[in-house]
Scaffold this active site. Sequence first.
Site, short mmCIF file in Angstrom:
data_model
loop_
_atom_site.label_atom_id
_atom_site.label_comp_id
_atom_site.label_asym_id
_atom_site.label_seq_id
_atom_site.Cartn_x
_atom_site.Cartn_y
_atom_site.Cartn_z
N HIS A 10 60.26 32.21 30.18
CA HIS A 10 59.16 31.35 29.75
C HIS A 10 59.27 29.95 30.36
O HIS A 10 60.26 29.26 30.16
CB HIS A 10 59.20 31.24 28.22
CG HIS A 10 58.04 30.52 27.62
ND1 HIS A 10 58.19 29.44 26.79
CD2 HIS A 10 56.70 30.72 27.73
CE1 HIS A 10 57.01 29.01 26.40
NE2 HIS A 10 56.09 29.77 26.95
N GLU A 37 57.18 33.06 33.65
CA GLU A 37 55.84 32.68 33.21
C GLU A 37 55.68 31.20 33.49
O GLU A 37 56.62 30.42 33.29
CB GLU A 37 55.71 32.94 31.70
CG GLU A 37 54.34 32.64 31.10
CD GLU A 37 54.19 31.25 30.46
OE1 GLU A 37 53.11 30.97 29.95
OE2 GLU A 37 55.15 30.43 30.52
N ASP A 39 52.57 27.77 33.53
CA ASP A 39 51.26 27.28 33.10
C ASP A 39 50.64 26.51 34.26
O ASP A 39 51.27 25.61 34.81
CB ASP A 39 51.42 26.34 31.91
CG ASP A 39 52.19 27.00 30.77
OD1 ASP A 39 51.62 27.89 30.12
OD2 ASP A 39 53.37 26.64 30.56
N HIS A 52 52.48 22.35 31.31
CA HIS A 52 51.98 22.94 30.07
C HIS A 52 50.99 22.05 29.34
O HIS A 52 49.91 22.48 28.95
CB HIS A 52 53.15 23.27 29.14
CG HIS A 52 52.72 23.90 27.85
ND1 HIS A 52 52.33 23.17 26.75
CD2 HIS A 52 52.60 25.20 27.50
CE1 HIS A 52 52.01 23.98 25.78
NE2 HIS A 52 52.16 25.22 26.19
N GLU A 98 49.90 31.83 33.71
CA GLU A 98 49.00 31.49 32.60
C GLU A 98 48.05 30.39 33.07
O GLU A 98 48.49 29.30 33.45
CB GLU A 98 49.78 31.02 31.37
CG GLU A 98 48.80 30.73 30.23
CD GLU A 98 49.42 30.10 28.99
OE1 GLU A 98 50.64 30.22 28.76
OE2 GLU A 98 48.63 29.49 28.24
O1 G3P Z 1 52.10 32.82 28.13
C1 G3P Z 1 52.90 32.87 26.99
C2 G3P Z 1 53.06 31.51 26.36
O2 G3P Z 1 53.45 30.60 27.34
C3 G3P Z 1 51.80 31.03 25.70
O3 G3P Z 1 51.95 29.85 25.00
O4 G3P Z 1 51.82 27.43 24.70
O5 G3P Z 1 53.89 28.45 25.64
O6 G3P Z 1 51.82 28.34 27.00
P1 G3P Z 1 52.39 28.46 25.63
MG MG Z 2 52.46 29.42 28.79
#
Ligand code: G3P
Ligand code: MG
Length: 232
Positions: A10, A37, A39, A52, A98
């Site tokens: 993450h 993952e 953002d 993020h 994402e």
């Molecule tokens: O994509 C999974 C997760 O990252 C979604 O929530 O707020 O951590 O981007 P967030």
């Molecule tokens: Mg995310």
Amino acid sequence: MLQLPKVIGHRGAAAYAPENTLASFREAWRRGATWVEIDVKLTADGVPIVMHDESLKRTMGVDRLVAETPRADLPAEVPTFEQAIVCFAELGLGCNVEIKPCQGREQETARVTVGTLRRSWPGQLPPPLLSSFKDASLAAAREAAPEFVRAILLDEIKDDWRQRAEAVGAAGVNTNGKRLTAVQAVAIRKAGYALSVYTINDGDVARALVGMGVDCVITDAPDVILQALSSR
Ligand code: G3P
Ligand code: MG
């Protein structure tokens, strides 16, 4: 069904390195992750970057909105999406991209993200998985570049989940693992969707979720979760 790795790091390996940075992607790789993952959002001048929050304050200590900051003014630690992709190519990392638009930039962010993927995603890597909390972003991504596989991203599974997944042609459902019930997990998989959960950093919880049928665990600590799942 869409094939995903058991574990995705993450924001890289956010438990060990500054999130969404090249250092974090390298740390995820060192700790055994095969995918990360990230953002993606746009700067004031429309450059896709890996970040993020809407503001640079929490992660970079700069009290300024991303949407009002041109690329040239960003701290050097904030990677552009292109720089991140170069790093993934070097490490052989797959990616759950994402789409995390700043307010009002849902479609534009999606279009720029898939345009960048078309131009720059390395053919030797597994195809990326797009996800977003914003259905408008997923719909725009589908329209501009239907070849990129999509997952709806939900904090909570509600009755309309399947309708939303169908509306954007999703192959996966990514959801909050702390809220997911066993009944929901079974229904999602039975309907043919790959099921991923975020953000799970506890090995026992990850094992229980995989026992419920979850395909992929998104975690800040990929080494911990890989270890927990390897002893199954
Ligand atoms: O994509 C999974 C997760 O990252 C979604 O929530 O707020 O951590 O981007 P967030
Ligand atoms: Mg995310």
